[in-house]
Design a protein around this motif. Structure first.
Motif, mmCIF file in Angstrom:
data_model
loop_
_atom_site.group_PDB
_atom_site.id
_atom_site.type_symbol
_atom_site.label_atom_id
_atom_site.label_comp_id
_atom_site.label_asym_id
_atom_site.label_seq_id
_atom_site.Cartn_x
_atom_site.Cartn_y
_atom_site.Cartn_z
ATOM 1 N N THR A 18 0.832 -1.204 0.000
ATOM 2 C CA THR A 18 0.000 0.000 0.000
ATOM 3 C C THR A 18 0.868 1.256 0.000
ATOM 4 O O THR A 18 0.622 2.195 -0.766
ATOM 5 N N LEU A 19 1.888 1.265 0.848
ATOM 6 C CA LEU A 19 2.766 2.433 0.922
ATOM 7 C C LEU A 19 3.518 2.634 -0.394
ATOM 8 O O LEU A 19 3.618 3.762 -0.902
ATOM 9 N N GLU A 20 4.003 1.540 -0.968
ATOM 10 C CA GLU A 20 4.707 1.635 -2.260
ATOM 11 C C GLU A 20 3.780 2.185 -3.336
ATOM 12 O O GLU A 20 4.187 3.013 -4.159
ATOM 13 N N TYR A 21 2.526 1.729 -3.337
ATOM 14 C CA TYR A 21 1.553 2.198 -4.325
ATOM 15 C C TYR A 21 1.291 3.693 -4.169
ATOM 16 O O TYR A 21 1.292 4.443 -5.150
ATOM 17 N N LEU A 22 1.067 4.135 -2.943
ATOM 18 C CA LEU A 22 0.786 5.557 -2.700
ATOM 19 C C LEU A 22 1.959 6.438 -3.127
ATOM 20 O O LEU A 22 1.776 7.484 -3.745
ATOM 21 N N ILE A 23 3.172 5.986 -2.822
ATOM 22 C CA ILE A 23 4.359 6.764 -3.185
ATOM 23 C C ILE A 23 4.561 6.765 -4.697
ATOM 24 O O ILE A 23 4.813 7.810 -5.302
ATOM 25 N N SER A 24 4.419 5.604 -5.328
ATOM 26 C CA SER A 24 4.655 5.507 -6.781
ATOM 27 C C SER A 24 3.634 6.309 -7.583
ATOM 28 O O SER A 24 3.916 6.760 -8.690
ATOM 29 N N LEU A 75 -0.972 11.600 -1.707
ATOM 30 C CA LEU A 75 -0.791 11.958 -0.310
ATOM 31 C C LEU A 75 -0.755 10.667 0.503
ATOM 32 O O LEU A 75 -1.532 9.749 0.248
ATOM 33 N N VAL A 76 0.148 10.599 1.468
ATOM 34 C CA VAL A 76 0.245 9.402 2.305
ATOM 35 C C VAL A 76 -0.346 9.708 3.677
ATOM 36 O O VAL A 76 0.149 10.562 4.399
ATOM 37 N N TYR A 77 -1.419 9.019 4.004
ATOM 38 C CA TYR A 77 -2.069 9.179 5.302
ATOM 39 C C TYR A 77 -1.086 8.729 6.383
ATOM 40 O O TYR A 77 -0.484 7.658 6.271
ATOM 41 N N PRO A 78 -0.881 9.523 7.427
ATOM 42 C CA PRO A 78 0.127 9.180 8.442
ATOM 43 C C PRO A 78 -0.001 7.771 9.005
ATOM 44 O O PRO A 78 1.005 7.107 9.273
ATOM 45 N N GLU A 79 -1.230 7.288 9.169
ATOM 46 C CA GLU A 79 -1.430 5.947 9.722
ATOM 47 C C GLU A 79 -0.821 4.871 8.825
ATOM 48 O O GLU A 79 -0.412 3.811 9.303
ATOM 49 N N ALA A 80 -0.734 5.136 7.508
ATOM 50 C CA ALA A 80 -0.131 4.166 6.593
ATOM 51 C C ALA A 80 1.354 3.997 6.885
ATOM 52 O O ALA A 80 1.896 2.888 6.821
ATOM 53 N N ILE A 81 2.011 5.093 7.223
ATOM 54 C CA ILE A 81 3.443 5.033 7.564
ATOM 55 C C ILE A 81 3.633 4.325 8.907
ATOM 56 O O ILE A 81 4.515 3.479 9.064
#
Length: 198
Positions: A166-172, A176-182
Protein backbone atom coordinates in the motif's frame (compact mmCIF):
# COMPACT_ATOMS: atom_id res chain seq x y z
CA UNK A 1 -26.81 -11.44 12.76
CA UNK A 2 -28.59 -11.20 16.06
CA UNK A 3 -27.21 -8.46 18.27
CA UNK A 4 -25.15 -6.91 15.45
CA UNK A 5 -27.50 -6.01 12.60
CA UNK A 6 -31.24 -5.54 13.20
CA UNK A 7 -32.38 -7.77 10.34
CA UNK A 8 -31.63 -10.81 8.25
CA UNK A 9 -28.66 -11.46 6.00
CA UNK A 10 -30.91 -10.88 2.99
CA UNK A 11 -31.97 -7.49 4.35
CA UNK A 12 -28.34 -6.47 4.91
CA UNK A 13 -27.36 -7.62 1.41
CA UNK A 14 -30.25 -5.63 -0.04
CA UNK A 15 -29.19 -2.44 1.76
CA UNK A 16 -25.56 -2.87 0.69
CA UNK A 17 -26.54 -3.61 -2.92
CA UNK A 18 -28.65 -0.43 -3.08
CA UNK A 19 -25.72 1.62 -1.77
CA UNK A 20 -23.11 0.63 -4.38
CA UNK A 21 -22.62 -0.22 -8.05
CA UNK A 22 -22.88 -3.83 -9.24
CA UNK A 23 -19.10 -3.99 -9.70
CA UNK A 24 -18.51 -2.80 -6.13
CA UNK A 25 -21.15 -5.22 -4.83
CA UNK A 26 -19.37 -8.16 -6.47
CA UNK A 27 -16.12 -7.01 -4.86
CA UNK A 28 -17.88 -6.90 -1.47
CA UNK A 29 -19.13 -10.47 -1.91
CA UNK A 30 -15.58 -11.51 -2.81
CA UNK A 31 -14.22 -9.88 0.34
CA UNK A 32 -16.86 -11.66 2.42
CA UNK A 33 -15.83 -15.03 0.97
CA UNK A 34 -12.14 -14.34 1.68
CA UNK A 35 -12.89 -12.98 5.17
CA UNK A 36 -14.87 -16.06 6.19
CA UNK A 37 -12.06 -18.32 4.93
CA UNK A 38 -9.42 -16.33 6.86
CA UNK A 39 -11.64 -16.22 9.96
CA UNK A 40 -12.02 -20.02 9.92
CA UNK A 41 -8.25 -20.47 9.64
CA UNK A 42 -7.69 -18.15 12.60
CA UNK A 43 -10.48 -19.37 14.87
CA UNK A 44 -12.55 -16.19 14.59
CA UNK A 45 -16.35 -15.79 14.54
CA UNK A 46 -17.28 -16.31 10.88
CA UNK A 47 -20.61 -14.45 11.12
CA UNK A 48 -18.96 -11.35 12.56
CA UNK A 49 -16.27 -11.48 9.88
CA UNK A 50 -19.02 -11.86 7.27
CA UNK A 51 -20.93 -8.78 8.48
CA UNK A 52 -17.78 -6.65 8.68
CA UNK A 53 -16.85 -7.68 5.13
CA UNK A 54 -20.33 -6.96 3.79
CA UNK A 55 -20.32 -3.41 5.16
CA UNK A 56 -16.64 -2.45 4.69
CA UNK A 57 -17.32 -0.58 1.40
CA UNK A 58 -20.91 0.42 2.15
CA UNK A 59 -20.04 4.13 1.83
CA UNK A 60 -17.38 3.78 -0.89
CA UNK A 61 -19.41 5.46 -3.65
CA UNK A 62 -20.80 8.41 -1.68
CA UNK A 63 -20.03 11.93 -2.85
CA UNK A 64 -17.20 14.04 -1.47
CA UNK A 65 -19.83 16.51 -0.30
CA UNK A 66 -21.62 13.83 1.76
CA UNK A 67 -18.38 12.80 3.45
CA UNK A 68 -17.40 16.38 4.25
CA UNK A 69 -20.84 17.14 5.65
CA UNK A 70 -20.69 14.00 7.82
CA UNK A 71 -17.29 15.06 9.19
CA UNK A 72 -18.75 18.44 10.15
CA UNK A 73 -22.09 17.13 11.43
CA UNK A 74 -20.50 14.46 13.64
CA UNK A 75 -17.66 16.71 14.85
CA UNK A 76 -15.05 14.28 13.55
CA UNK A 77 -11.37 15.27 13.39
CA UNK A 78 -11.28 18.30 11.08
CA UNK A 79 -8.03 17.04 9.55
CA UNK A 80 -10.20 14.48 7.74
CA UNK A 81 -11.39 17.32 5.48
CA UNK A 82 -7.88 17.35 3.96
CA UNK A 83 -8.12 13.75 2.71
CA UNK A 84 -10.16 11.89 0.10
CA UNK A 85 -12.39 8.91 -0.60
CA UNK A 86 -9.57 6.42 0.03
CA UNK A 87 -9.56 7.48 3.69
CA UNK A 88 -13.14 8.72 4.02
CA UNK A 89 -14.96 5.56 2.98
CA UNK A 90 -13.37 3.76 5.92
CA UNK A 91 -13.04 6.33 8.69
CA UNK A 92 -16.16 8.38 7.89
CA UNK A 93 -17.94 5.42 6.33
CA UNK A 94 -18.06 3.73 9.73
CA UNK A 95 -20.20 6.63 11.00
CA UNK A 96 -22.54 6.29 8.00
CA UNK A 97 -22.84 2.55 8.68
CA UNK A 98 -23.66 3.23 12.33
CA UNK A 99 -26.38 5.70 11.36
CA UNK A 100 -27.94 3.97 8.34
CA UNK A 101 -27.50 0.28 9.19
CA UNK A 102 -27.77 0.59 12.98
CA UNK A 103 -24.58 -1.42 13.43
CA UNK A 104 -22.95 -0.19 16.63
CA UNK A 105 -20.48 -3.01 17.31
CA UNK A 106 -17.20 -1.11 17.74
CA UNK A 107 -15.07 -4.06 16.65
CA UNK A 108 -16.85 -4.13 13.29
CA UNK A 109 -16.80 -0.34 12.94
CA UNK A 110 -13.07 -0.24 13.72
CA UNK A 111 -12.41 -2.93 11.11
CA UNK A 112 -14.15 -0.68 8.58
CA UNK A 113 -12.16 2.35 9.75
CA UNK A 114 -8.84 0.50 9.39
CA UNK A 115 -9.39 -1.55 6.25
CA UNK A 116 -7.63 0.79 3.79
CA UNK A 117 -4.29 1.62 5.45
CA UNK A 118 -4.25 -0.62 8.51
CA UNK A 119 -3.17 0.63 11.92
CA UNK A 120 -0.46 0.17 14.52
CA UNK A 121 -2.85 -1.69 16.81
CA UNK A 122 -5.09 -4.12 14.95
CA UNK A 123 -7.52 -6.68 16.32
CA UNK A 124 -7.90 -10.06 14.67
CA UNK A 125 -11.02 -8.78 12.88
CA UNK A 126 -9.13 -5.67 11.68
CA UNK A 127 -6.49 -7.92 10.13
CA UNK A 128 -9.06 -10.25 8.58
CA UNK A 129 -10.93 -7.44 6.78
CA UNK A 130 -7.74 -5.55 5.83
CA UNK A 131 -6.26 -8.65 4.21
CA UNK A 132 -9.50 -10.06 2.75
CA UNK A 133 -10.08 -6.75 0.94
CA UNK A 134 -6.58 -7.06 -0.55
CA UNK A 135 -6.74 -10.69 -1.72
CA UNK A 136 -10.34 -11.31 -2.80
CA UNK A 137 -10.60 -13.17 -6.10
CA UNK A 138 -11.42 -10.09 -8.17
CA UNK A 139 -8.09 -8.45 -7.35
CA UNK A 140 -5.40 -8.43 -10.03
CA UNK A 141 -2.05 -6.83 -9.28
CA UNK A 142 1.59 -7.98 -9.31
CA UNK A 143 2.25 -10.47 -6.48
CA UNK A 144 -1.45 -10.97 -5.70
CA UNK A 145 -0.89 -14.74 -5.63
CA UNK A 146 1.87 -14.29 -3.04
CA UNK A 147 -0.50 -12.11 -1.02
CA UNK A 148 -3.16 -14.86 -1.17
CA UNK A 149 -0.77 -17.57 0.00
CA UNK A 150 0.23 -15.38 2.94
CA UNK A 151 -3.39 -14.48 3.74
CA UNK A 152 -4.31 -18.11 4.24
CA UNK A 153 -1.09 -19.18 5.96
CA UNK A 154 0.20 -16.37 8.23
CA UNK A 155 -2.10 -13.41 8.82
CA UNK A 156 0.50 -11.17 10.50
CA UNK A 157 2.94 -11.64 7.62
CA UNK A 158 0.08 -10.93 5.21
CA UNK A 159 -0.64 -7.65 7.05
CA UNK A 160 3.02 -6.64 6.66
CA UNK A 161 3.05 -7.56 2.99
CA UNK A 162 -0.05 -5.43 2.36
CA UNK A 163 1.21 -2.49 4.44
CA UNK A 164 4.37 -2.40 2.35
CA UNK A 165 2.47 -2.78 -0.93
CA UNK A 166 0.00 0.00 0.00
CA UNK A 167 2.77 2.43 0.92
CA UNK A 168 4.71 1.63 -2.26
CA UNK A 169 1.55 2.20 -4.32
CA UNK A 170 0.79 5.56 -2.70
CA UNK A 171 4.36 6.76 -3.19
CA UNK A 172 4.65 5.51 -6.78
CA UNK A 173 1.40 7.27 -7.71
CA UNK A 174 2.55 10.52 -6.02
CA UNK A 175 -0.46 10.35 -3.70
CA UNK A 176 -0.79 11.96 -0.31
CA UNK A 177 0.25 9.40 2.31
CA UNK A 178 -2.07 9.18 5.30
CA UNK A 179 0.13 9.18 8.44
CA UNK A 180 -1.43 5.95 9.72
CA UNK A 181 -0.13 4.17 6.59
CA UNK A 182 3.44 5.03 7.56
CA UNK A 183 2.87 4.02 11.18
CA UNK A 184 1.33 0.72 10.06
CA UNK A 185 4.32 0.10 7.77
CA UNK A 186 6.75 0.77 10.63
CA UNK A 187 4.86 -1.60 12.95
CA UNK A 188 4.05 -4.49 10.63
CA UNK A 189 7.04 -4.39 8.26
CA UNK A 190 10.05 -2.69 9.85
CA UNK A 191 9.51 -3.81 13.43
CA UNK A 192 8.48 -7.31 12.41
CA UNK A 193 11.52 -7.60 10.18
CA UNK A 194 9.94 -9.90 7.58
CA UNK A 195 10.67 -7.59 4.67
CA UNK A 196 13.75 -5.66 5.77
CA UNK A 197 16.22 -5.04 2.98
CA UNK A 198 19.53 -6.85 3.54
Amino acid sequence: MEGIFPGTREELLNKVKKSVSERRYQHILGVEKAAVKIAKKNGYDCEKASIAALVHDYAKERSNEEFKQKILDDNLDEDLLNWNNFIWHGVVGAEIIKEQLQITDEEILNAVRRHTVGAVEMTLLDKIIYVADFVEQGRTFPDVEIARVLAYSDLNVAVGFEAKHTLEYLISSSSLVYPEAILAYNKWVVNKGEFNAK
